[in-house]
Scaffold this motif. Structure first.
Motif, short mmCIF file in Angstrom:
data_model
loop_
_atom_site.label_atom_id
_atom_site.label_comp_id
_atom_site.label_asym_id
_atom_site.label_seq_id
_atom_site.Cartn_x
_atom_site.Cartn_y
_atom_site.Cartn_z
N THR A 202 43.66 40.29 29.83
CA THR A 202 42.54 41.22 30.03
C THR A 202 42.59 42.35 29.00
O THR A 202 41.57 42.70 28.41
CB THR A 202 42.58 41.82 31.44
OG1 THR A 202 42.48 40.77 32.40
CG2 THR A 202 41.42 42.79 31.64
N VAL B 59 41.50 47.18 38.51
CA VAL B 59 41.71 45.98 39.32
C VAL B 59 41.53 46.30 40.80
O VAL B 59 40.82 45.60 41.54
CB VAL B 59 43.11 45.39 39.06
CG1 VAL B 59 43.43 44.29 40.08
CG2 VAL B 59 43.21 44.83 37.64
N PHE C 53 38.53 44.72 43.35
CA PHE C 53 38.89 43.93 44.53
C PHE C 53 38.45 44.64 45.81
O PHE C 53 38.02 43.99 46.77
CB PHE C 53 40.38 43.63 44.55
CG PHE C 53 40.75 42.39 43.78
CD1 PHE C 53 40.45 41.14 44.28
CD2 PHE C 53 41.41 42.48 42.56
CE1 PHE C 53 40.77 39.99 43.57
CE2 PHE C 53 41.74 41.33 41.85
CZ PHE C 53 41.42 40.08 42.35
N LYS D 100 47.38 42.62 44.62
CA LYS D 100 46.69 41.76 43.67
C LYS D 100 46.91 42.24 42.23
O LYS D 100 47.06 41.42 41.32
CB LYS D 100 45.20 41.69 44.01
CG LYS D 100 44.91 40.85 45.24
CD LYS D 100 43.42 40.74 45.51
CE LYS D 100 43.14 39.87 46.74
NZ LYS D 100 43.53 38.47 46.58
N PHE D 101 46.94 43.55 42.02
CA PHE D 101 47.23 44.01 40.66
C PHE D 101 48.63 43.58 40.24
O PHE D 101 48.83 43.13 39.10
CB PHE D 101 47.12 45.53 40.55
CG PHE D 101 47.62 46.03 39.21
CD1 PHE D 101 46.87 45.85 38.06
CD2 PHE D 101 48.87 46.63 39.10
CE1 PHE D 101 47.34 46.26 36.82
CE2 PHE D 101 49.35 47.04 37.86
CZ PHE D 101 48.58 46.86 36.72
N ILE E 135 48.54 39.99 39.19
CA ILE E 135 47.86 39.80 37.90
C ILE E 135 48.73 40.27 36.74
O ILE E 135 48.85 39.60 35.71
CB ILE E 135 46.52 40.56 37.91
CG1 ILE E 135 45.56 39.91 38.90
CG2 ILE E 135 45.89 40.60 36.51
CD1 ILE E 135 44.36 40.76 39.25
N THR F 126 44.70 34.71 42.73
CA THR F 126 44.31 36.10 42.45
C THR F 126 43.88 36.26 41.00
O THR F 126 42.87 36.92 40.70
CB THR F 126 45.48 37.05 42.74
OG1 THR F 126 45.80 36.99 44.13
CG2 THR F 126 45.14 38.49 42.38
N TYR F 127 44.62 35.65 40.09
CA TYR F 127 44.30 35.72 38.66
C TYR F 127 42.90 35.14 38.40
O TYR F 127 42.11 35.72 37.62
CB TYR F 127 45.36 34.95 37.87
CG TYR F 127 45.04 34.77 36.40
CD1 TYR F 127 45.26 35.79 35.48
CD2 TYR F 127 44.53 33.55 35.94
CE1 TYR F 127 44.97 35.61 34.13
CE2 TYR F 127 44.24 33.36 34.60
CZ TYR F 127 44.45 34.39 33.70
OH TYR F 127 44.17 34.22 32.37
N GLN G 17 40.43 34.78 40.61
CA GLN G 17 39.43 35.65 41.21
C GLN G 17 39.18 36.87 40.33
O GLN G 17 38.04 37.34 40.18
CB GLN G 17 39.86 36.07 42.61
CG GLN G 17 39.79 34.95 43.64
CD GLN G 17 40.23 35.41 45.02
OE1 GLN G 17 41.14 36.24 45.16
NE2 GLN G 17 39.61 34.86 46.05
N TRP G 18 40.26 37.37 39.75
CA TRP G 18 40.12 38.50 38.83
C TRP G 18 39.26 38.12 37.62
O TRP G 18 38.43 38.91 37.15
CB TRP G 18 41.49 38.99 38.37
CG TRP G 18 41.44 40.03 37.29
CD1 TRP G 18 41.97 39.95 36.04
CD2 TRP G 18 40.79 41.30 37.37
NE1 TRP G 18 41.70 41.10 35.33
CE2 TRP G 18 40.96 41.95 36.12
CE3 TRP G 18 40.07 41.95 38.37
CZ2 TRP G 18 40.46 43.20 35.84
CZ3 TRP G 18 39.54 43.21 38.09
CH2 TRP G 18 39.74 43.82 36.84
N LYS H 18 36.13 40.55 36.72
CA LYS H 18 36.07 41.37 35.50
C LYS H 18 34.93 40.94 34.59
O LYS H 18 34.33 41.76 33.89
CB LYS H 18 37.40 41.32 34.75
CG LYS H 18 37.71 39.99 34.06
CD LYS H 18 39.06 40.02 33.36
CE LYS H 18 39.35 38.69 32.66
NZ LYS H 18 40.68 38.66 32.04
#
Length: 684
Positions: free
Chosen positions: A187, A212, A216, A229-230, A233, A314-315, A317-318, A322
């Protein structure tokens, strides 16, 4: 991977429209000032031999700080703002055109713009456009499905998780297209943000964490889950960063050319399930691919374990969040901009209409480009550019013949390559039609997803087809230029054919110091440390004698050392190896432009304009192209990621190696920029 060598860094480069003759109304849009080289912009209290950047533009720099909605402010930005008024008038005209023929560029661009400007409808939808994506990822239970989702996201316009994928020409067989995979998945702008522990990077990490957690939370996570979640990631992206090669390493076209069969891929990184990935990515009938960093994929594969399924979910979904945030409702846009502020120092968000036409240019640029060309592009500009390219090409050939460090054998090959250059000027010979792309007046998010999906399908459809060399790497409105080594082509979009680069009324000193140097810059990319490794037919193959290659490398090392001595923010040094190609292009481009200028009547005279000699005007024209103020945050970021040197280094780097500049401004030993004659670097 195909390399494009642009005049400006593409990620930050100004995308814009040129304002020219408005034939329908008989009026003319012009941003040309009364004085093409205005002494009022100069700081004559500074000696040109001590600081030519501020001598040429010091008063202008003082009077033109970076506006709140920008991260940099210079000639490029001024041209963008001027031309933005022209494109805005086009968009406002087509969005209200009730008579536009169904399926026409006017109707389709108008509907796209209408959807982009409907903030009420966009806000009312909130995060609804991405709920299905997040739910689908949430239901994943196996690593196989993780790998499948990664591929799927590439194909439908969600984003590019884990790796980069494209269909491009095989660099060792440029008549054929081939599937290509590259390292990716981050990112933050560069791997150094994860690997280098300093105050600046720690601040960026904190801003990233806030970003992040905010997205979320907006998507329905509670605070505790958003924190977790951060952490997930950051762990994955840090591992990906460690597996990546540096930007300097990635500049080696031989190191990054690794042709592998599907069987070899399966053996080296089996967890990536390559056969299924092929199917999902729609790679059909391909027996081999090119990987730019095999180690990246081997190391990445080791991260795909059952124990990390939740992290990968999670990655992914991120990746959805983003990429969608800038085009969702206001809270998402504000969160995205807050992160942009931390990275770049931009104080105010770009107006919606301006963001909207950038999105339209990115997604259906050939439709928008047709409207622009029809209304604002001057055919005479293309004719004049053809002449300038011819003049620069002839000058380049003359200079190659006189090089004292290159043998006749290699000179012959170099001239063969130069003569094989294909110039592209203004706009494509044929336009993309975007057949079957549905554009709805009330579905901004959907329009973007469908446009990106269309673009992906158009790309993979090139596999197995003859290479289409008529395609462009930039849209017509772009204020930039590029060299593409695999096609051995130089391209100058219509957007750059405007002051300060080019003006019909300008004297030759101004045009050669501006667009002439740009033409020479792109030509020189064919002979810089990367471009020189491609032959006249575009194939990656060695056409140099060993002695000549060694001589070139010795000269290039001097350029590396010169630019590595320049600093930004007092402490950050320019990365001489990362910026070598662009610095060589600037050195060669300006030298070629000057030599071509000296063939003109003005170049051979001593007649002054506004008290300035022809040579002084030439070098001042070059300097005013690169005058620029930059926020500290953006300056620090660009040192890490941009293969171009900062504006002040680009201004002075080439001229201190040119004898004519010393003579024009009476620069002598004792001046801060002075270099002894035997220390001046002359490559091309």
């Amino acid at each position: 991977m195909k390399y494009y060598f642009p005049l400006l860094y593409c990620g930050i480069a100004v995308m814009t429209f040129q304002g020219c003759t408005q034939s329908e109304k008989g009026t003319t849009l012009s941003n040309t000032p009364e004085k093409l080289i205005d002494p009022a912009n100069m700081d004559t209290t500074v000696k040109p031999g001590d600081d030519f950047f501020h001598y040429a533009s010091g008063v202008w720099l003082k009077n033109n700080p970076v506006p709140a909605k920008e991260t940099r402010w210079g000639s490029f930005n001024q041209l963008r703002d001027f031309n933005a008024k022209a494109v805005k008038s086009i968009l406002e005209e087509v969005v209200n055109n009730k008579e536009a023929k169904a399926g026409s560029p006017e109707q389709r661009v108008g509907d796209f713009f209408a959807s982009a400007m409907d903030s009420t409808q966009i806000d009312a939808r909130g995060d609804e456009p991405i709920k299905a994506d997040l739910a689908r990822i949430n239901d994943i239970s196996t690593i196989k499905d993780i790998v499948g989702e990664i591929g799927f996201q590439h194909t439908v316009g969600i984003g590019s998780p884990l790796y980069r994928f494209n269909i491009d020409q095989d660099e060792k067989n440029t008549a054929a297209n081939i599937a290509q995979f590259g390292q990716g998945g981050l990112t933050l702008p560069d791997r150094d943000y994860y690997l280098v522990n300093n105050t600046r990077n720690r601040d960026i990490k904190q801003a990233y964490e806030t970003y992040v957690q905010k997205l979320f939370t907006l998507a329905g996570s509670d605070d505790a889950l958003a924190v977790k979640k951060f952490e997930q990631i950051w762990e994955i992206e840090s591992a990906l960063a460690k597996a990546q090669w540096s930007r300097e390493e990635m500049r080696d076209p031989y190191k990054t050319y690794n042709k592998l069969t599907l069987a070899a891929l399966e053996k080296s990184a089996p967890q990536l399930n390559w056969q299924e990935t092929y199917n999902i990515l729609k790679i059909k009938g391909a027996d081999s691919v090119i990987i730019n960093n095999p180690d990246f994929f081997k190391n990445t594969a080791s991260l795909l374990t059952d124990e990390k399924i939740d992290q990968w979910k999670t990655y992914l979904q991120w990746n959805v969040l983003k990429n969608a945030a800038p085009i969702l409702s206001t809270p998402f846009i504000e969160a995205s901009f807050a992160f942009t502020q931390a990275l770049t120092g931009q104080k105010e968000i770009t107006p919606r209409w301006q963001r909207s036409f950038n999105v339209i240019d990115e997604n259906i640029g050939d439709l928008l480009g047709q409207l622009y060309v029809a209304k604002y592009f001057k055919p005479e500009a293309k004719k004049r550019m053809v002449e300038l390219v011819k003049n620069l090409s002839e000058t380049y050939e003359e200079r190659i013949k006189t090089l004292d460090w290159m043998s006749e054998t290699t000179k012959k090959k170099a001239i063969e390559k130069l003569r094989a250059f294909t110039p592209k000027i203004g706009y494509p010979d044929k336009w993309k039609t975007y057949n079957d792309l549905e554009i709805k007046r009330d579905d901004y998010f959907g329009n973007i997803r469908r446009a990106k999906t269309w673009d992906y399908n158009d790309m993979v459809a090139q596999l197995g087809k003859p290479v289409d060399k008529t395609r462009w790497g930039m849209t017509p409105p772009t204020v930039n230029a590029y060299y593409n080594p695999v096609n051995n082509e130089i391209a100058f979009p219509a957007g750059i054919l405007q002051f300060p680069f080019f003006d019909f009324a300008a004297d030759d000193a101004v045009n050669y110091g501006g667009i002439g140097a740009v033409i020479g810059h792109e030509m020189t990319h064919g002979f810089d440390d990367q471009g020189r490794q491609y032959a006249a037919d575009g194939n990656l193959k060695d056409w140099w004698t060993k002695e000549d290659a060694d001589n070139f490398k010795k000269l290039a090392d001097k350029v590396v050392n010169q630019y590595s001595g320049y600093t930004v923010l007092d402490t950050l040094h320019v990365k001489g190896k990362l910026t070598l190609g662009e610095n060589l292009a600037d050195l060669g481009g300006l030298a070629m432009a000057y030599a071509a200028f000296k063939k003109t009547p003005q170049g051979q005279s001593d007649e002054k304009i506004d008290g300035l000699t022809p040579d002084q005007r030439f070098f001042l024209s070059w300097a005013q192209v690169w005058r620029m103020n930059t926020t500290p945050e953006t300056a620090a970021q660009l040192i890490t990621v941009d293969p171009h040197s900062p504006a002040d280094a680009r201004t002075v780097g080439p001229i201190v190696n040119m004898d004519a500049w010393y003579k024009a401004f009476d620069v002598k030993e004792g001046n801060k920029l002075y270099k002894a004659e035997n220390e001046r670097v002359r490559v091309w």
